[in-house]
Write a protein that holds these residues in place. Structure first.
Motif, PDB file in Angstrom:
ATOM      1  N   VAL A  84       0.831  -1.207   0.000  1.00  0.00           N
ATOM      2  CA  VAL A  84       0.000   0.000   0.000  1.00  0.00           C
ATOM      3  C   VAL A  84       0.863   1.253   0.000  1.00  0.00           C
ATOM      4  CG1 VAL A  84      -0.276   0.385   2.504  1.00  0.00           C
ATOM      5  CG2 VAL A  84      -2.136   0.941   0.937  1.00  0.00           C
ATOM      6  N   GLU A  85       2.053   1.156   0.587  1.00  0.00           N
ATOM      7  CA  GLU A  85       2.992   2.288   0.540  1.00  0.00           C
ATOM      8  C   GLU A  85       3.386   2.595  -0.904  1.00  0.00           C
ATOM      9  OE1 GLU A  85       6.537   1.658   2.778  1.00  0.00           O
ATOM     10  OE2 GLU A  85       7.380   3.605   2.298  1.00  0.00           O
ATOM     11  N   ARG A  86       3.678   1.550  -1.687  1.00  0.00           N
ATOM     12  CA  ARG A  86       4.022   1.763  -3.091  1.00  0.00           C
ATOM     13  C   ARG A  86       2.834   2.314  -3.877  1.00  0.00           C
ATOM     14  NH1 ARG A  86       7.415  -2.848  -2.167  1.00  0.00           N
ATOM     15  NH2 ARG A  86       5.687  -4.302  -2.491  1.00  0.00           N
ATOM     16  N   ARG A  87       1.635   1.818  -3.546  1.00  0.00           N
ATOM     17  CA  ARG A  87       0.447   2.328  -4.260  1.00  0.00           C
ATOM     18  C   ARG A  87       0.227   3.813  -4.000  1.00  0.00           C
ATOM     19  NH1 ARG A  87      -4.692   3.389  -2.855  1.00  0.00           N
ATOM     20  NH2 ARG A  87      -4.512   2.458  -0.767  1.00  0.00           N
ATOM     21  N   LEU A  88       0.305   4.213  -2.744  1.00  0.00           N
ATOM     22  CA  LEU A  88       0.090   5.623  -2.418  1.00  0.00           C
ATOM     23  C   LEU A  88       1.229   6.490  -2.942  1.00  0.00           C
ATOM     24  CD1 LEU A  88      -1.319   5.314   1.205  1.00  0.00           C
ATOM     25  CD2 LEU A  88      -2.544   5.984  -0.859  1.00  0.00           C
ATOM     26  N   GLU A  89       2.440   5.948  -2.994  1.00  0.00           N
ATOM     27  CA  GLU A  89       3.573   6.690  -3.558  1.00  0.00           C
ATOM     28  C   GLU A  89       3.313   7.014  -5.029  1.00  0.00           C
ATOM     29  OE1 GLU A  89       7.171   8.383  -2.685  1.00  0.00           O
ATOM     30  OE2 GLU A  89       6.852   6.600  -1.506  1.00  0.00           O
ATOM     31  N   GLU A  90       2.753   6.036  -5.756  1.00  0.00           N
ATOM     32  CA  GLU A  90       2.413   6.249  -7.157  1.00  0.00           C
ATOM     33  C   GLU A  90       1.295   7.274  -7.286  1.00  0.00           C
ATOM     34  OE1 GLU A  90       2.613   5.989 -11.195  1.00  0.00           O
ATOM     35  OE2 GLU A  90       3.998   5.164  -9.700  1.00  0.00           O
ATOM     36  N   CYS A  91       0.291   7.216  -6.411  1.00  0.00           N
ATOM     37  CA  CYS A  91      -0.801   8.198  -6.431  1.00  0.00           C
ATOM     38  C   CYS A  91      -0.271   9.600  -6.170  1.00  0.00           C
ATOM     39  CB  CYS A  91      -1.866   7.842  -5.393  1.00  0.00           C
ATOM     40  SG  CYS A  91      -2.793   6.328  -5.764  1.00  0.00           S
ATOM     41  N   MET A  92       0.710   9.736  -5.273  1.00  0.00           N
ATOM     42  CA  MET A  92       1.300  11.039  -4.968  1.00  0.00           C
ATOM     43  C   MET A  92       2.028  11.607  -6.179  1.00  0.00           C
ATOM     44  SD  MET A  92       2.717  10.126  -1.149  1.00  0.00           S
ATOM     45  CE  MET A  92       3.699  11.595  -0.957  1.00  0.00           C
ATOM     46  N   ARG A  93       2.627  10.724  -7.001  1.00  0.00           N
ATOM     47  CA  ARG A  93       3.311  11.214  -8.195  1.00  0.00           C
ATOM     48  C   ARG A  93       2.331  11.649  -9.271  1.00  0.00           C
ATOM     49  NH1 ARG A  93       7.146   7.032  -6.929  1.00  0.00           N
ATOM     50  NH2 ARG A  93       5.930   5.520  -8.131  1.00  0.00           N
ATOM     51  N   ARG A  94       1.172  10.987  -9.343  1.00  0.00           N
ATOM     52  CA  ARG A  94       0.219  11.313 -10.398  1.00  0.00           C
ATOM     53  C   ARG A  94      -0.727  12.443 -10.030  1.00  0.00           C
ATOM     54  NH1 ARG A  94      -0.663   5.599 -10.658  1.00  0.00           N
ATOM     55  NH2 ARG A  94      -2.720   5.977  -9.758  1.00  0.00           N
ATOM     56  N   GLY A  95      -0.987  12.663  -8.763  1.00  0.00           N
ATOM     57  CA  GLY A  95      -1.952  13.688  -8.372  1.00  0.00           C
ATOM     58  C   GLY A  95      -1.836  14.027  -6.906  1.00  0.00           C
ATOM     59  N   ARG A  96      -2.967  14.348  -6.291  1.00  0.00           N
ATOM     60  CA  ARG A  96      -3.010  14.744  -4.884  1.00  0.00           C
ATOM     61  C   ARG A  96      -4.027  13.894  -4.134  1.00  0.00           C
ATOM     62  NH1 ARG A  96      -2.904  21.400  -5.185  1.00  0.00           N
ATOM     63  NH2 ARG A  96      -0.865  21.588  -6.236  1.00  0.00           N
ATOM     64  N   PRO A  97      -3.649  12.693  -3.719  1.00  0.00           N
ATOM     65  CA  PRO A  97      -4.598  11.835  -3.002  1.00  0.00           C
ATOM     66  C   PRO A  97      -4.895  12.389  -1.615  1.00  0.00           C
ATOM     67  CG  PRO A  97      -2.398  10.893  -2.920  1.00  0.00           C
ATOM     68  CD  PRO A  97      -2.318  12.097  -3.830  1.00  0.00           C
ATOM     69  N   GLU A  98      -6.037  11.989  -1.082  1.00  0.00           N
ATOM     70  CA  GLU A  98      -6.425  12.381   0.275  1.00  0.00           C
ATOM     71  C   GLU A  98      -6.309  11.161   1.187  1.00  0.00           C
ATOM     72  OE1 GLU A  98      -9.567  16.027  -0.595  1.00  0.00           O
ATOM     73  OE2 GLU A  98     -10.324  14.086   0.106  1.00  0.00           O
ATOM     74  N   PHE A  99      -5.374  11.211   2.110  1.00  0.00           N
ATOM     75  CA  PHE A  99      -5.225  10.112   3.051  1.00  0.00           C
ATOM     76  C   PHE A  99      -4.471  10.610   4.274  1.00  0.00           C
ATOM     77  CE2 PHE A  99      -1.265   9.976   0.733  1.00  0.00           C
ATOM     78  CZ  PHE A  99      -0.317   9.623   1.693  1.00  0.00           C
ATOM     79  N   ALA A 100      -4.537   9.831   5.331  1.00  0.00           N
ATOM     80  CA  ALA A 100      -3.792  10.119   6.555  1.00  0.00           C
ATOM     81  C   ALA A 100      -3.236   8.804   7.084  1.00  0.00           C
ATOM     82  CB  ALA A 100      -4.692  10.786   7.592  1.00  0.00           C
ATOM     83  N   ILE A 101      -2.150   8.914   7.837  1.00  0.00           N
ATOM     84  CA  ILE A 101      -1.518   7.738   8.431  1.00  0.00           C
ATOM     85  C   ILE A 101      -1.591   7.871   9.951  1.00  0.00           C
ATOM     86  CG2 ILE A 101       0.601   6.391   8.640  1.00  0.00           C
ATOM     87  CD1 ILE A 101       1.460   7.514   5.973  1.00  0.00           C
ATOM     88  N   MET A 102      -2.054   6.814  10.599  1.00  0.00           N
ATOM     89  CA  MET A 102      -2.065   6.793  12.058  1.00  0.00           C
ATOM     90  C   MET A 102      -1.155   5.660  12.533  1.00  0.00           C
ATOM     91  SD  MET A 102      -5.205   6.785  14.768  1.00  0.00           S
ATOM     92  CE  MET A 102      -5.785   5.154  14.345  1.00  0.00           C
TER      93      MET A 102
END
Length: 572
Positions: free
Chosen positions: A408-426
């Motif tokens: 999931v870290e790799r997935r969100l990293e890719e989303c960050m490169r393509r746009g501006r995802p909305e998420f938070a880490i706890m």
């Protein structure tokens, strides 16, 4: 004909006829490529040739003005003399006149030449100005433009002086109409500096007609032509559109052409566009003065020879192909259908999709292969499901493990490169787990970890929970949980408090947590968000320990009961 071997024997015989189609297709492709390359080379060569002629003319004009500018700079003895000695100013001006007129007489298309001094320290009409009163006339001395009658911001009348001075370099001025002699002109002006001070400018006005005649005389194919535009797509010379009009305004279909012209030299490829419903192809080059010289022709004329050749090839194929196609279709229809389905299924498997069902059933080797293939896929799906359950699940708690977290870290990293995802880490960590392990044993500590995990999963039921280390969990908040994370944190604390009401004091559950919301402006990579959440967790842990310490000081007289003989405290 149930044997696939027999079918392929017949198919090979049919391939003799199919070869004609393959060869014909290759001939069409090669013919198209060769003719397209020849067309592009022809138009680019003609455009380069014409651009070379125009640049040669512009270069000769530049050289004449540069020669006069160098002479003016070298002959000027002193800036102070130019400023303060009127007699020297007059003699210096006289000295420049013969050289300026000689340079103008030897420059093709020249209609005026001038050397103007800085009006800040010389009279407003000082300098040299010789001009023709008509194109066939001779150069005559005229009174230079009076600087005092116009503002320095008056680009229309004084732009020839202030624009090159502002640019600090030699400048080609845009073409304009000289109403006095009814001649469209283009000017080349060089600012003169001495001792780091602006002395004035040297310039020459050129009859723009000599460039327009060169452009208008160019023809290619039957109706192809050349035109001239500035770097913003404004018409400088065109057989249809008036001078100075923006091409994008006279015809909206030319907007792509304007954008291409603004980008600069087109290179070796032709640019295709539509003008008044007709497809056109264009090649262009950037001239020395920044203008774009373009050569354009209708696509039908450019592709005429190619279309004739392609038509001949197609006619030949139409005679040969039908027989081969008919035979191949009748024989291979039953072979192709299951093979296509197998091919599609294989592609899906290569992409990771195992949810396939083969429907084509035949009574030959292909049918047997399909059955074996389907069984293999079914077994593979079961095996992969089993492997995934082992690879991505934490054995103790049943939630996702660190390997799943890295995915999931790799997935969100890719989303960050393509746009501006909305998420938070706890990030969550169980406090005092070492004390519990030391006091009650690791089995009891594992029970604490499982209880903590149940609370986390219960509150954050719509978000994935990961156990990334012994007593440390991570929750990725997206969607509704991301939007309501503050309320969920309050609910989580309430769940911990409710849990602790039913256990002994020395076995109460304490969980430190920290949360970080992704910020596209500061978080360049995923680890930035995690580090902020991790730091917040450790700060929360420190705050909780500090609060516990204060409570201990306030209750120093309190004595805990002795531990029971049982290895674990009562957790009911």
């Amino acid at each position: 004909m149930r044997s696939i071997q027999t079918k392929f024997i017949v198919l090979i015989l049919s391939c003799i006829f199919i070869c004609s189609t393959v060869i014909g297709g290759a001939g069409i492709f090669s013919a198209k490529r060769v003719v397209d390359e020849d067309s592009a080379q022809l138009m680019n060569s003609r455009c380069t040739e014409l651009a070379g002629e125009a640049d040669a003319l512009l270069s000769r004009i530049e050289q004449s003005v540069k020669t006069l500018a160098v002479f003016t700079n070298e002959q000027l003895k002193s800036v102070d003399l130019l400023k303060n000695d009127a007699a020297y100013l007059q003699s210096f001006t006289k000295q420049l006149e013969s050289v300026a007129v000689n340079a103008a007489n030897n420059t093709e298309g020249s209609v005026a030449v001038y050397v103007r001094f800085n009006p800040d320290f010389t009279p407003p009409t000082s300098g040299v100005f010789w001009s023709k009163t008509n194109l066939n006339g001779t150069f005559q001395r005229l009174t230079p433009t009076d600087f005092s009658r116009c503002s320095p911001t008056d680009v229309e009348h004084l732009g020839w002086h202030y624009i090159p001075v502002k640019n600090g370099k030699a400048t080609w001025m845009s073409p304009y109409m000289n109403e006095n002699i009814n001649v469209q002109m283009i000017s080349y002006v060089i600012p003169i500096y001495k001792d780091n001070e602006t002395i004035g400018v040297v310039g020459m006005d050129i009859d723009f007609t000599i460039i327009k005649d060169m452009v208008n005389s160019m023809r290619i194919y039957d109706s192809g032509y050349a035109f001239l535009a500035d770097e913003k797509g404004n018409v400088m010379c065109h057989h249809t559109y008036p001078f100075g009009s923006p091409m994008s305004s006279v015809d909206k279909s030319l907007i792509p052409v304007v954008m291409e012209l603004e980008n600069g030299t087109s290179g070796s490829n032709l640019f295709t566009y539509v003008n008044n419903g007709e497809k056109m192809e264009m090649a262009f080059r950037t001239l020395r003065n920044g203008m774009r010289l373009a050569v354009t022709a209708p696509l039908l004329e450019i592709d005429r020879n190619k279309n004739i050749l392609l038509l001949q090839i197609c006619i030949a194929l139409l005679i040969i192909a039908p027989t081969s196609v008919l035979v191949t279709f009748l024989i291979t229809r039953r072979i192709v259908r299951p093979l296509k389905e197998l091919n599609t299924a294989a592609k899906k498997i290569a992409e990771g999709d195992l949810s396939i069902t083969l429907t084509q059933q035949t009574k030959d080797e292909v049918g047997t292969l399909s059955d074996s293939f389907q069984q293999t896929v079914n077994h593979l799906q079961k095996y992969i499901d089993y492997i995934n359950s082992l690879a991505y699940r934490d054995v103790l708690t049943g939630v996702k493990n660190k390997a799943a977290y890295q995915e999931v870290e790799r997935r969100l990293e890719e989303c960050m490169r393509r746009g501006r995802p909305e998420f938070a880490i706890m990030v969550l960590d169980i406090n005092d787990l070492k004390r519990i392990n030391d006091s009650f044993g690791h089995d009891f500590g594992d029970m604490m970890i499982m209880d903590a995990c149940k609370l986390i999963c219960k509150v954050f039921a719509h978000s994935p929970v990961y156990r990334i280390r012994g007593d440390e969990f991570t929750v990725i908040l997206e969607g509704a949980d991301y939007e309501n994370y503050k309320r969920l944190l309050e609910k989580f604390q309430s769940a911990i408090d409710e849990y602790n009401e039913n256990v002994r004091v020395d076995s109460r559950l304490s969980i430190a947590r920290g949360i970080a919301v992704y910020n596209s402006g500061t978080d360049l990579v995923f680890s930035n968000v995690f580090k902020r959440a991790d730091s917040a967790m450790y700060q929360n842990k420190a705050d909780m320990k500090s609060a516990d310490h204060r409570r201990e000081n306030d209750n120093m007289a309190f004595v805990y009961p002795d531990r029971p003989d049982t290895p674990f405290p009562n957790r009911t």
